[in-house]
Write an enzyme that holds these catalytic residues in place. Structure first.
Site, PDB file in Angstrom:
ATOM      1  N   ARG A  61      50.407  44.236  17.403  1.00  0.00           N
ATOM      2  CA  ARG A  61      51.399  43.841  18.420  1.00  0.00           C
ATOM      3  C   ARG A  61      50.768  42.917  19.462  1.00  0.00           C
ATOM      4  O   ARG A  61      51.393  41.965  19.924  1.00  0.00           O
ATOM      5  CB  ARG A  61      51.968  45.100  19.074  1.00  0.00           C
ATOM      6  CG  ARG A  61      53.014  44.780  20.111  1.00  0.00           C
ATOM      7  CD  ARG A  61      53.875  46.011  20.402  1.00  0.00           C
ATOM      8  NE  ARG A  61      54.841  45.716  21.429  1.00  0.00           N
ATOM      9  CZ  ARG A  61      54.823  46.253  22.649  1.00  0.00           C
ATOM     10  NH1 ARG A  61      53.889  47.130  22.978  1.00  0.00           N
ATOM     11  NH2 ARG A  61      55.742  45.928  23.528  1.00  0.00           N
ATOM     12  N   HIS A  65      52.036  39.221  20.635  1.00  0.00           N
ATOM     13  CA  HIS A  65      52.279  38.875  22.043  1.00  0.00           C
ATOM     14  C   HIS A  65      51.357  37.756  22.503  1.00  0.00           C
ATOM     15  O   HIS A  65      51.737  36.942  23.346  1.00  0.00           O
ATOM     16  CB  HIS A  65      52.118  40.111  22.935  1.00  0.00           C
ATOM     17  CG  HIS A  65      53.293  41.037  22.860  1.00  0.00           C
ATOM     18  ND1 HIS A  65      53.757  41.748  23.939  1.00  0.00           N
ATOM     19  CD2 HIS A  65      54.112  41.353  21.838  1.00  0.00           C
ATOM     20  CE1 HIS A  65      54.811  42.467  23.576  1.00  0.00           C
ATOM     21  NE2 HIS A  65      55.040  42.257  22.302  1.00  0.00           N
ATOM     22  N   ASN A  93      54.808  43.889  28.120  1.00  0.00           N
ATOM     23  CA  ASN A  93      53.468  44.408  27.787  1.00  0.00           C
ATOM     24  C   ASN A  93      53.473  45.916  27.582  1.00  0.00           C
ATOM     25  O   ASN A  93      52.481  46.485  27.152  1.00  0.00           O
ATOM     26  CB  ASN A  93      52.473  44.089  28.905  1.00  0.00           C
ATOM     27  CG  ASN A  93      52.558  45.084  30.058  1.00  0.00           C
ATOM     28  OD1 ASN A  93      53.326  46.020  30.035  1.00  0.00           O
ATOM     29  ND2 ASN A  93      51.777  44.857  31.078  1.00  0.00           N
ATOM     30  N   HIS A 192      56.510  46.557  11.910  1.00  0.00           N
ATOM     31  CA  HIS A 192      57.016  47.820  12.471  1.00  0.00           C
ATOM     32  C   HIS A 192      56.899  48.972  11.479  1.00  0.00           C
ATOM     33  O   HIS A 192      57.467  50.036  11.703  1.00  0.00           O
ATOM     34  CB  HIS A 192      58.458  47.632  12.952  1.00  0.00           C
ATOM     35  CG  HIS A 192      58.546  46.776  14.193  1.00  0.00           C
ATOM     36  ND1 HIS A 192      59.747  46.313  14.695  1.00  0.00           N
ATOM     37  CD2 HIS A 192      57.579  46.309  15.027  1.00  0.00           C
ATOM     38  CE1 HIS A 192      59.499  45.590  15.804  1.00  0.00           C
ATOM     39  NE2 HIS A 192      58.199  45.574  16.014  1.00  0.00           N
ATOM     40  N   ASP A 244      58.051  54.108  11.852  1.00  0.00           N
ATOM     41  CA  ASP A 244      58.254  54.418  10.441  1.00  0.00           C
ATOM     42  C   ASP A 244      57.844  55.871  10.274  1.00  0.00           C
ATOM     43  O   ASP A 244      56.704  56.178   9.924  1.00  0.00           O
ATOM     44  CB  ASP A 244      57.397  53.483   9.585  1.00  0.00           C
ATOM     45  CG  ASP A 244      57.452  53.820   8.101  1.00  0.00           C
ATOM     46  OD1 ASP A 244      58.085  54.834   7.732  1.00  0.00           O
ATOM     47  OD2 ASP A 244      56.871  53.061   7.317  1.00  0.00           O
TER      48      ASP A 244
HETATM   49  C1  HEM Z   1      61.132  40.302  15.927  1.00  0.00           C
HETATM   50  C2  HEM Z   1      60.986  40.554  17.202  1.00  0.00           C
HETATM   51  C3  HEM Z   1      60.252  41.751  17.719  1.00  0.00           C
HETATM   52  C4  HEM Z   1      60.685  42.573  18.695  1.00  0.00           C
HETATM   53  C5  HEM Z   1      61.976  42.446  19.472  1.00  0.00           C
HETATM   54  C6  HEM Z   1      59.688  43.604  18.852  1.00  0.00           C
HETATM   55  C7  HEM Z   1      59.747  44.620  19.784  1.00  0.00           C
HETATM   56  C8  HEM Z   1      58.901  45.703  19.820  1.00  0.00           C
HETATM   57  C9  HEM Z   1      59.010  46.803  20.735  1.00  0.00           C
HETATM   58  C10 HEM Z   1      60.038  46.934  21.835  1.00  0.00           C
HETATM   59  C11 HEM Z   1      58.048  47.696  20.415  1.00  0.00           C
HETATM   60  C12 HEM Z   1      57.808  49.062  21.049  1.00  0.00           C
HETATM   61  C13 HEM Z   1      56.789  48.966  22.125  1.00  0.00           C
HETATM   62  C14 HEM Z   1      56.571  50.286  22.781  1.00  0.00           C
HETATM   63  O1  HEM Z   1      57.518  51.006  23.046  1.00  0.00           O
HETATM   64  O2  HEM Z   1      55.413  50.614  23.040  1.00  0.00           O
HETATM   65  C15 HEM Z   1      57.309  47.158  19.314  1.00  0.00           C
HETATM   66  C16 HEM Z   1      56.240  47.754  18.715  1.00  0.00           C
HETATM   67  C17 HEM Z   1      55.437  47.142  17.801  1.00  0.00           C
HETATM   68  N1  HEM Z   1      55.565  45.851  17.335  1.00  0.00           N
HETATM   69 FE1  HEM Z   1      57.151  44.667  17.581  1.00  0.00          FE
HETATM   70  N2  HEM Z   1      58.684  43.392  17.961  1.00  0.00           N
HETATM   71  C18 HEM Z   1      58.973  42.263  17.253  1.00  0.00           C
HETATM   72  C19 HEM Z   1      58.172  41.663  16.312  1.00  0.00           C
HETATM   73  C20 HEM Z   1      56.901  42.079  16.020  1.00  0.00           C
HETATM   74  C21 HEM Z   1      55.920  41.294  15.291  1.00  0.00           C
HETATM   75  C22 HEM Z   1      56.142  39.872  14.800  1.00  0.00           C
HETATM   76  C23 HEM Z   1      54.810  42.062  15.190  1.00  0.00           C
HETATM   77  C24 HEM Z   1      53.486  41.737  14.554  1.00  0.00           C
HETATM   78  C25 HEM Z   1      53.341  40.921  13.524  1.00  0.00           C
HETATM   79  C26 HEM Z   1      55.109  43.330  15.820  1.00  0.00           C
HETATM   80  C27 HEM Z   1      54.270  44.418  15.848  1.00  0.00           C
HETATM   81  C28 HEM Z   1      54.543  45.613  16.478  1.00  0.00           C
HETATM   82  C29 HEM Z   1      53.727  46.806  16.328  1.00  0.00           C
HETATM   83  C30 HEM Z   1      52.546  46.977  15.403  1.00  0.00           C
HETATM   84  C31 HEM Z   1      54.282  47.766  17.188  1.00  0.00           C
HETATM   85  C32 HEM Z   1      53.764  49.177  17.427  1.00  0.00           C
HETATM   86  C33 HEM Z   1      52.868  49.158  18.650  1.00  0.00           C
HETATM   87  C34 HEM Z   1      52.230  50.496  18.989  1.00  0.00           C
HETATM   88  O3  HEM Z   1      52.114  51.364  18.139  1.00  0.00           O
HETATM   89  O4  HEM Z   1      51.844  50.649  20.165  1.00  0.00           O
HETATM   90  N3  HEM Z   1      56.363  43.293  16.339  1.00  0.00           N
HETATM   91  N4  HEM Z   1      57.845  45.927  18.968  1.00  0.00           N
HETATM   92  C1  LIG Z   2      51.931  46.320  32.152  1.00  0.00           C
HETATM   93  O1  LIG Z   2      52.524  45.814  33.319  1.00  0.00           O
HETATM   94  C2  LIG Z   2      52.773  46.780  34.317  1.00  0.00           C
HETATM   95  C3  LIG Z   2      53.486  46.074  35.459  1.00  0.00           C
HETATM   96  O2  LIG Z   2      54.657  45.503  34.996  1.00  0.00           O
HETATM   97  C4  LIG Z   2      51.442  47.412  34.755  1.00  0.00           C
HETATM   98  O3  LIG Z   2      51.704  48.438  35.716  1.00  0.00           O
HETATM   99  C5  LIG Z   2      50.735  48.001  33.537  1.00  0.00           C
HETATM  100  O4  LIG Z   2      49.465  48.476  33.894  1.00  0.00           O
HETATM  101  C6  LIG Z   2      50.584  46.946  32.452  1.00  0.00           C
HETATM  102  N1  LIG Z   2      50.051  47.565  31.253  1.00  0.00           N
HETATM  103  C7  LIG Z   2      48.954  47.134  30.660  1.00  0.00           C
HETATM  104  C8  LIG Z   2      48.569  47.840  29.408  1.00  0.00           C
HETATM  105  O5  LIG Z   2      48.281  46.220  31.075  1.00  0.00           O
END
Ligand code: HEM
Ligand SMILES: *[C@@H]1O[C@H](CO)[C@@H](O)[C@H](O)[C@H]1NC(C)=O
Ligand SMILES: *[C@@H]1O[C@H](CO)[C@@H](O)[C@H](O)[C@H]1NC(C)=O
Ligand SMILES: *[C@@H]1O[C@H](CO)[C@@H](O)[C@H](O)[C@H]1NC(C)=O
Ligand SMILES: *[C@@H]1O[C@H](CO)[C@@H](O)[C@H](O)[C@H]1NC(C)=O
Ligand SMILES: *[C@@H]1O[C@H](CO)[C@@H](O)[C@H](O)[C@H]1NC(C)=O
Ligand SMILES: *[C@@H]1O[C@H](CO)[C@@H](O)[C@H](O)[C@H]1NC(C)=O
Length: 323
Positions: A61, A65, A93, A192, A244
């Site tokens: 992720r 980003h 973030n 995801h 998943d």
């Molecule tokens: C298509 C648009 C995408 C959206 C709107 C999106 C949005 C999100 C959001 C909201 C989360 C949850 C974050 C959290 O709650 O901590 C997430 C997790 C994640 N995303 Fe996406 N994502 C997108 C595409 C991608 C892409 C392109 C990748 C990498 C190639 C990716 C990899 C991941 C991974 C691995 C997680 C899990 C992170 C963790 O376990 O902390 N995502 N994504």
């Molecule tokens: C993400 O941003 C928030 C402020 O919007 C901050 O408080 C937080 O520490 C940041 N998280 C990371 C992992 O840097």
């Protein structure tokens, strides 16, 4: 000598493809300047992953980003300063993590080759290696030669990263803005298949989608019921669930199986089913080998977005600050 030049041109010609900026990068950029770099990164990454299985998802992720905001130039790794709020501190973030691990690996690389290997390349290699440890072979090729950016702006993260509440057109546009196709969108969303999500990114779908207390009709009702047992309520901002549920630590194509059963977690996941050709493309991903091949191609394109090469940018001494 001449033969060497010809060979180099041939090799570069082969590895480059017509997408994005990856012709600016090359295979094993550090083969002369820091020959041990790729090996050391792989060794260290798999040691960290062995101690903490949540890291591959964090890095994957982080890579997304980084690349979507100003290109793959490690701007995501920069800390905010007194006068600047960095990307890292923008709302999207939320729960990014693993920065300390990237910095620890950079510190080890600096010990063997100071000032040579960019943080942007370290991140790209770490992501690939972290996902690959469980397979004992590299899951995709990482070209190198990126340099590090010197600018990181929270406002750009808000603009360039699509929200999980996006519909298909919005997602398609966000990806097109980075020269990525809707096929890349379908394939990269397969990321995801590992990792977790905070309830706040999908609680609207399970509690009150229409304002009358009903869930999102496009979300599998059985799955919605299950998700309600996981989150504490509509305003829960602390609980995470595996995206998943069946295999949240395994990098595989199970995301698409869930997607087809209307168990994509975010509206942005479910949106893939709303576009005819994207949906057909997602169907193809239900063969694991197809997913792996397509993911390798798409992630390589993502890893080439807006790269800095040659004398642009710098090679940071520390990943969290510009020199
Ligand atoms: C298509 C648009 C995408 C959206 C709107 C999106 C949005 C999100 C959001 C909201 C989360 C949850 C974050 C959290 O709650 O901590 C997430 C997790 C994640 N995303 Fe996406 N994502 C997108 C595409 C991608 C892409 C392109 C990748 C990498 C190639 C990716 C990899 C991941 C991974 C691995 C997680 C899990 C992170 C963790 O376990 O902390 N995502 N994504
Ligand atoms: C993400 O941003 C928030 C402020 O919007 C901050 O408080 C937080 O520490 C940041 N998280 C990371 C992992 O840097
Ligand atoms: C990486 O690990 C392998 C196997 O343990 C070892 O042979 C090799 O020397 C290590 N390479 C570096 C650069 O640390
Ligand atoms: C922050 O502001 C100070 C004083 O205005 C300036 O000297 C410094 O260069 C600025 N730092 C950055 C990173 O812009
Ligand atoms: C694993 O890494 C994540 C992300 O840095 C961190 O939040 C978590 O506490 C770590 N878990 C363990 C057991 O070290
Ligand atoms: C997309 O491709 C165009 C044309 O090749 C190029 O000018 C532009 O910089 C690329 N954009 C990104 C974000 O890579
Ligand atoms: C909902 O998910 C279950 C498996 O959990 C599946 O058997 C069923 O077909 C799904 N329903 C719909 C409408 O997709």
């Amino acid at each position: 000598m001449n033969l060497f030049i010809v060979m180099t041109v041939l090799v570069l010609g082969f590895v480059g493809d017509c997408y994005g900026d990856d012709e600016l990068l090359e295979n094993h950029f550090y083969r002369h300047s820091c020959p041990a770099a790729e090996d050391l990164i792989q060794n260290l990454t798999c040691q960290f992953v062995a101690a903490n299985a949540s890291l591959p998802a964090k890095f994957l992720r982080m890579h997304f980003h980084d690349c979507f905001v100003r290109g793959c130039e490690a701007s995501i790794l920069l800390d905010s300063t007194a006068n600047n709020t960095a990307e890292k501190d923008a709302f999207p973030n939320l729960s990014l993590a693993g920065f300390d691990v990237i910095e620890a690996i950079k510190t080890e690389i600096e010990k063997i080759c100071p000032g040579i290997v960019s943080c942007a390349d370290i991140l790209s290699l770490v992501v690939r290696d972290a996902v690959s440890c469980q397979f004992d072979k590299p899951m995709w090729e990482v070209l190198t030669g990126r340099r590090d950016g010197v600018v990181s702006l929270a406002s750009e993260a808000l603009n360039d990263l699509p929200s999980p509440f996006s519909n298909f057109a919005t997602l398609q546009q966000a990806f097109a803005g980075k020269n990525l196709s809707s096929e890349d969108l379908v394939v990269l969303s397969g990321a995801h298949t590992i990792g977790v999500a905070n309830c706040q990114f999908f609680s609207n779908r399970i509690y009150n989608f229409d304002g009358n207390g009903n869930p999102d009709p496009s979300l599998n009702a059985t799955y919605a019921t299950f998700l309600r047992t996981q989150c504490k309520g509509p305003s829960d901002t602390t609980t995470t669930v595996p995206m998943d549920g069946g295999s949240g630590l395994t990098f595989d194509n199970h995301y698409y199986t869930m997607l087809k059963e209307n168990e994509g977690l975010f509206q942005s996941d479910a949106a893939i089913l709303t576009d005819h050709s994207a949906r057909e493309y997602a169907d193809k991903m239900t063969t694991n080998e197809v997913f792996f091949t397509k993911f390798a191609n798409s992630v390589k394109r993502m890893a080439a977005i807006g790269v800095l090469t040659g004398s642009s940018g710098e090679i940071r001494k520390k990943c969290s600050a510009i020199n």
